[in-house]
Scaffold this motif. Structure first.
Motif, PDB file in Angstrom:
ATOM      1  N   TRP A  15       0.849  -1.091  -0.170  1.00 20.23           N
ATOM      2  CA  TRP A  15       0.040   0.083   0.031  1.00 20.23           C
ATOM      3  C   TRP A  15       1.015   1.512  -0.031  1.00 20.23           C
ATOM      4  O   TRP A  15       0.573   2.039   0.668  1.00 20.23           O
ATOM      5  CB  TRP A  15      -0.821  -0.039   1.275  1.00 20.23           C
ATOM      6  CG  TRP A  15      -2.206  -0.758   0.684  1.00 20.23           C
ATOM      7  CD1 TRP A  15      -3.314  -0.477   0.347  1.00 20.23           C
ATOM      8  CD2 TRP A  15      -2.527  -1.983   1.522  1.00 20.23           C
ATOM      9  NE1 TRP A  15      -4.210  -1.417   0.361  1.00 20.23           N
ATOM     10  CE2 TRP A  15      -3.879  -2.304   1.209  1.00 20.23           C
ATOM     11  CE3 TRP A  15      -2.138  -2.743   2.663  1.00 20.23           C
ATOM     12  CZ2 TRP A  15      -4.466  -3.379   1.607  1.00 20.23           C
ATOM     13  CZ3 TRP A  15      -2.447  -3.977   3.002  1.00 20.23           C
ATOM     14  CH2 TRP A  15      -3.712  -4.244   2.521  1.00 20.23           C
ATOM     15  N   GLY A  16       2.039   1.186  -0.406  1.00 24.17           N
ATOM     16  CA  GLY A  16       2.798   2.362  -0.654  1.00 24.17           C
ATOM     17  C   GLY A  16       3.718   2.235   0.512  1.00 24.17           C
ATOM     18  O   GLY A  16       3.812   1.606   1.385  1.00 24.17           O
ATOM     19  N   ALA A  43       2.850  11.633  -3.264  1.00 28.56           N
ATOM     20  CA  ALA A  43       3.964  10.508  -3.038  1.00 28.56           C
ATOM     21  C   ALA A  43       4.928  11.228  -1.866  1.00 28.56           C
ATOM     22  O   ALA A  43       4.720  12.495  -1.794  1.00 28.56           O
ATOM     23  CB  ALA A  43       4.582  10.320  -4.288  1.00 28.56           C
ATOM     24  N   GLY A  44       5.633  10.242  -1.504  1.00 28.46           N
ATOM     25  CA  GLY A  44       6.677  11.016  -0.548  1.00 28.46           C
ATOM     26  C   GLY A  44       7.895   9.856  -0.701  1.00 28.46           C
ATOM     27  O   GLY A  44       7.875   8.953   0.105  1.00 28.46           O
ATOM     28  N   ILE A 130     -11.815   8.541   2.607  1.00 30.17           N
ATOM     29  CA  ILE A 130     -10.729   7.650   2.062  1.00 30.17           C
ATOM     30  C   ILE A 130      -9.394   7.866   2.855  1.00 30.17           C
ATOM     31  O   ILE A 130      -8.526   6.973   2.592  1.00 30.17           O
ATOM     32  CB  ILE A 130     -10.494   8.224   0.618  1.00 30.17           C
ATOM     33  CG1 ILE A 130     -11.654   8.448  -0.142  1.00 30.17           C
ATOM     34  CG2 ILE A 130      -9.554   7.559  -0.298  1.00 30.17           C
ATOM     35  CD1 ILE A 130     -12.625   6.947  -0.810  1.00 30.17           C
ATOM     36  N   THR A 133      -4.467  12.286   0.740  1.00 32.54           N
ATOM     37  CA  THR A 133      -3.255  13.229   1.029  1.00 32.54           C
ATOM     38  C   THR A 133      -3.760  14.657   1.182  1.00 32.54           C
ATOM     39  O   THR A 133      -2.919  15.510   1.648  1.00 32.54           O
ATOM     40  CB  THR A 133      -1.955  12.956   0.387  1.00 32.54           C
ATOM     41  OG1 THR A 133      -2.465  13.140  -0.908  1.00 32.54           O
ATOM     42  CG2 THR A 133      -1.616  11.407   0.478  1.00 32.54           C
ATOM     43  N   GLY A 134      -4.933  14.812   0.628  1.00 31.04           N
ATOM     44  CA  GLY A 134      -5.385  16.147   0.456  1.00 31.04           C
ATOM     45  C   GLY A 134      -4.578  17.029  -0.665  1.00 31.04           C
ATOM     46  O   GLY A 134      -4.479  18.148  -0.675  1.00 31.04           O
ATOM     47  N   ILE A 137      -5.369  15.025  -5.624  1.00 32.13           N
ATOM     48  CA  ILE A 137      -5.020  14.112  -6.632  1.00 32.13           C
ATOM     49  C   ILE A 137      -6.431  13.629  -7.425  1.00 32.13           C
ATOM     50  O   ILE A 137      -6.380  13.656  -8.653  1.00 32.13           O
ATOM     51  CB  ILE A 137      -4.662  12.855  -6.106  1.00 32.13           C
ATOM     52  CG1 ILE A 137      -3.167  13.473  -5.319  1.00 32.13           C
ATOM     53  CG2 ILE A 137      -3.807  11.889  -7.258  1.00 32.13           C
ATOM     54  CD1 ILE A 137      -2.040  14.070  -6.350  1.00 32.13           C
ATOM     55  N   GLY A 138      -7.359  13.295  -6.526  1.00 30.65           N
ATOM     56  CA  GLY A 138      -8.840  12.722  -7.035  1.00 30.65           C
ATOM     57  C   GLY A 138      -9.489  13.689  -8.019  1.00 30.65           C
ATOM     58  O   GLY A 138      -9.403  13.396  -9.317  1.00 30.65           O
ATOM     59  N   GLN A 228       3.224   5.264  -4.838  1.00 30.30           N
ATOM     60  CA  GLN A 228       1.935   4.421  -4.390  1.00 30.30           C
ATOM     61  C   GLN A 228       2.246   3.028  -4.776  1.00 30.30           C
ATOM     62  O   GLN A 228       3.544   2.715  -4.991  1.00 30.30           O
ATOM     63  CB  GLN A 228       0.819   5.020  -4.871  1.00 30.30           C
ATOM     64  CG  GLN A 228       0.168   6.377  -4.243  1.00 30.30           C
ATOM     65  CD  GLN A 228       0.729   7.373  -5.130  1.00 30.30           C
ATOM     66  OE1 GLN A 228       0.447   7.614  -6.468  1.00 30.30           O
ATOM     67  NE2 GLN A 228       1.199   8.593  -4.596  1.00 30.30           N
ATOM     68  N   LEU A 232      -3.212  -0.060  -4.064  1.00 35.28           N
ATOM     69  CA  LEU A 232      -3.723   1.471  -4.031  1.00 35.28           C
ATOM     70  C   LEU A 232      -4.078   1.840  -5.725  1.00 35.28           C
ATOM     71  O   LEU A 232      -4.866   2.838  -5.760  1.00 35.28           O
ATOM     72  CB  LEU A 232      -2.967   2.429  -3.819  1.00 35.28           C
ATOM     73  CG  LEU A 232      -2.738   2.468  -2.260  1.00 35.28           C
ATOM     74  CD1 LEU A 232      -1.640   3.590  -1.825  1.00 35.28           C
ATOM     75  CD2 LEU A 232      -3.896   2.929  -1.444  1.00 35.28           C
ATOM     76  N   VAL A 242      -8.362   3.726  -2.648  1.00 31.77           N
ATOM     77  CA  VAL A 242      -7.389   3.783  -3.265  1.00 31.77           C
ATOM     78  C   VAL A 242      -6.777   5.207  -3.847  1.00 31.77           C
ATOM     79  O   VAL A 242      -7.555   6.025  -3.270  1.00 31.77           O
ATOM     80  CB  VAL A 242      -7.833   2.843  -4.655  1.00 31.77           C
ATOM     81  CG1 VAL A 242      -7.757   1.512  -4.421  1.00 31.77           C
ATOM     82  CG2 VAL A 242      -9.057   3.719  -5.414  1.00 31.77           C
ATOM     83  N   THR A 243      -5.841   5.235  -4.549  1.00 39.04           N
ATOM     84  CA  THR A 243      -5.471   6.573  -4.907  1.00 39.04           C
ATOM     85  C   THR A 243      -6.088   6.516  -6.525  1.00 39.04           C
ATOM     86  O   THR A 243      -6.902   5.471  -7.088  1.00 39.04           O
ATOM     87  CB  THR A 243      -4.113   6.906  -5.152  1.00 39.04           C
ATOM     88  OG1 THR A 243      -3.917   8.126  -5.282  1.00 39.04           O
ATOM     89  CG2 THR A 243      -3.526   6.009  -6.143  1.00 39.04           C
ATOM     90  N   VAL A 277      -1.534   3.800   4.888  1.00 40.75           N
ATOM     91  CA  VAL A 277      -1.791   5.119   5.545  1.00 40.75           C
ATOM     92  C   VAL A 277      -3.313   5.252   4.939  1.00 40.75           C
ATOM     93  O   VAL A 277      -3.638   4.951   3.715  1.00 40.75           O
ATOM     94  CB  VAL A 277      -1.007   6.353   5.093  1.00 40.75           C
ATOM     95  CG1 VAL A 277      -0.984   7.352   5.810  1.00 40.75           C
ATOM     96  CG2 VAL A 277       0.477   5.843   4.577  1.00 40.75           C
TER      97      VAL A 277
HETATM   98  P1  IMP Z   1      -4.733  10.339  -2.553  1.00 38.74           P
HETATM   99  O1  IMP Z   1      -3.873   9.757  -3.538  1.00 38.74           O
HETATM  100  O2  IMP Z   1      -4.297  11.625  -1.726  1.00 38.74           O
HETATM  101  O3  IMP Z   1      -6.181  10.656  -3.241  1.00 38.74           O
HETATM  102  O4  IMP Z   1      -5.200   9.186  -1.364  1.00 38.74           O
HETATM  103  C1  IMP Z   1      -5.785   8.186  -1.473  1.00 38.74           C
HETATM  104  C2  IMP Z   1      -5.124   6.999  -0.811  1.00 38.74           C
HETATM  105  O5  IMP Z   1      -4.116   6.734  -1.097  1.00 38.74           O
HETATM  106  C3  IMP Z   1      -5.079   7.526   0.470  1.00 38.74           C
HETATM  107  O6  IMP Z   1      -5.422   6.159   1.502  1.00 38.74           O
HETATM  108  C4  IMP Z   1      -3.720   7.776   0.847  1.00 38.74           C
HETATM  109  O7  IMP Z   1      -3.338   7.754   2.254  1.00 38.74           O
HETATM  110  C5  IMP Z   1      -3.205   6.756  -0.159  1.00 38.74           C
HETATM  111  N1  IMP Z   1      -1.763   7.292  -0.578  1.00 38.74           N
HETATM  112  C6  IMP Z   1      -1.765   8.331  -1.707  1.00 38.74           C
HETATM  113  N2  IMP Z   1      -0.139   8.491  -1.644  1.00 38.74           N
HETATM  114  C7  IMP Z   1       0.397   7.366  -0.986  1.00 38.74           C
HETATM  115  C8  IMP Z   1       1.690   7.330  -0.593  1.00 38.74           C
HETATM  116  O8  IMP Z   1       2.688   7.942  -1.539  1.00 38.74           O
HETATM  117  N3  IMP Z   1       1.949   6.452   0.192  1.00 38.74           N
HETATM  118  C9  IMP Z   1       1.012   5.588   0.807  1.00 38.74           C
HETATM  119  N4  IMP Z   1      -0.162   5.907   0.654  1.00 38.74           N
HETATM  120  C10 IMP Z   1      -0.415   6.959  -0.104  1.00 38.74           C
END
Ligand code: IMP
Length: 430
Positions: A15-16, A43-44, A130, A133-134, A137-138, A228, A232, A242-243, A277
């Protein structure tokens, strides 16, 4: 006649947060072109080089190397503010800006995407969030697919930007005011900064597909850096938790314009245990002292949001699914050192549902939240492994754990991470 292809694709298998940044960085000295192809600043990717910690959200982790081409592909959703922050920081350290190319077809994350991301999460309410990460992205991918998005090529052309943004903001303001009871956004407050971002971005914009085509045909070593991870994935992950992008191997082609036959190897990055996360099912999550210990030992706090990550054990059916989905050729196993001193190590080999045993990963999210993991216990180890340089130097039980993973998944473990630094890695034929 073109040269022999040398294109590696690196993807997250869980899950990343598997430690992809470190693996990219570790492979980097041999790579000519680094590419990001999906996702955005959600991403980080943490890289620790020479004791210095650098976190990349948007730029490829390969930016730390000098003289290599770094590409942000068309599949990416690009947050211009984040892009400029990251590039400015790197360039202030003396990195060369000429080697960074951005696809004109990448979509732009606009301020209203970030606002909508937060408003939508709030509106979903407890139990339906969900846990995004705010980073917008979505909503940005929604605009891409509904053909109301702004691409980098629009951002760098003030007239096109004005024309498209006028229409887009009219629509967005209907959503803000009618659906969310929010004040409308003023055109100039969005347009003026966006125009400046476009000016700053323009020098980097290039035909990244053509650059990659040429590099692939010349036999340059290309590393496609997935962000990710498989679970996800918008299609194959634990939907709706998911992302919004294709995080598994297939996304690399739509996100770059390279073709499937260009690929020479898929490297799946597997963390020696599991984390997640945000919300959504996680069958092997450990809510007790072991979970706490994994979080503390592994420094499991989000690189983008700082949120504590949910921690648990290796999930074999989930990984088998992920290996199939990605067509993994080799595994880079990360953070093996975090398991030191954990006592016996649990590995989930199957699940139970209504008294029945299931050995395959259930792809139905509701089933996933109801299953109970069935664990096998593997013997742990206590000796510090952070200075081990070869596989043979690892304690016998750590070696057995690695062999167990490769035998069960039928994919060789070619790289083992035993610490955060670039050098704390055992290479077994990567
Ligand atoms: P979004 O990508 O910000 O829309 O988040 C959707 C889901 O993907 C959430 O559960 C986030 O925690 C997860 N997610 C997004 N990017 C990462 C990542 O780089 N590492 C781990 N989880 C991520």
């Amino acid at each position: 006649m073109t040269a022999k292809k040398n294109v590696d694709l690196l993807v997250g298998a869980q899950w990343g947060d598997e430690g992809k940044g470190k693996v990219v960085d570790m492979l980097g000295s041999d790579v000519d072109v680094f590419v990001r192809f999906q996702g955005g600043a959600n991403a980080g990717h943490t890289v620790i080089a020479d004791g210095q910690k650098v976190v990349f959200h948007l730029l490829p982790s390969g930016m730390l190397y000098t003289g290599k081409l770094c590409i942000l592909g068309n599949g990416l959703v690009l947050d211009p503010e984040q892009f400029l922050n990251e590039t400015n920081e790197l360039f202030s350290r003396g990195q060369d800006r000429a080697r960074l190319a951005v696809s004109p077809h990448a979509h732009v994350v606009m301020p209203y995407h970030k606002m909508l991301d937060k408003l939508q999460e709030e509106a979903r309410g407890k139990g339906r969030k969900i846990g995004t990460t705010g980073r917008g992205i979505g909503p940005c991918y929604v605009d891409k697919y509904s053909r109301s998005g702004l691409r980098v090529e629009d951002l760098i052309n003030p007239d096109v930007l004005r024309e498209r943004l006028t229409y887009i903001l009219e629509e967005k303001n209907q959503i803000f005011t009618r659906l969310y009871n929010h004040n409308p956004l003023a055109f100039d407050e969005i347009y003026e900064p966006a125009k400046k971002w476009g000016e700053a971005l323009a020098p980097y914009v290039d035909d990244t597909r053509a650059l990659l085509r040429k590099a692939a045909d010349e036999g340059k070593h290309i590393l496609l850096e997935g962000a990710q991870a498989a679970l996800l994935d918008i299609d194959h992950g634990t939907y709706p938790y998911v992302t919004s992008s294709s995080t598994s191997a297939a996304g690399a082609f739509t996100g770059t314009g390279l073709a499937p036959h260009d690929l020479t190897r898929v490297i799946a990055v597997v963390k020696a245990y599991t984390t997640r996360v945000g919300e959504g099912p996680f069958p092997t999550e450990d809510f007790g002292a072991d979970g706490e210990k994994l979080r503390a030992n592994g420094g499991e706090f989000g690189a983008t949001t700082g949120r504590p990550r949910r921690c648990g054990w290796l999930d074999v059916p989930a990984l088998k699914y992920s290996m199939e989905l990605n067509g993994a050729d080799v595994i880079a196993l990360t953070k093996l050192d975090v398991l030191t001193g954990m006592g016996d190590i649990k590995v989930c080999t199957a699940y139970e549902l209504d008294g029945k045993r299931i050995t395959a990963w259930p792809t139905d999210t509701r089933t996933l939240s109801e299953i109970k993991p069935v664990y096998e216990m593997l013997p742990g180890w206590n000796d510090d492994i952070t200075n081990c340089k070869t596989f043979e130097e690892l304690p016998a039980n750590a070696q057995s754990y690695v062999k167990y993973i490769e035998q069960t998944l039928n994919v060789p473990v070619a790289l083992i991470g035993v610490g955060a630094d670039r050098n704390q890695t055992i290479n077994r034929g990567m």
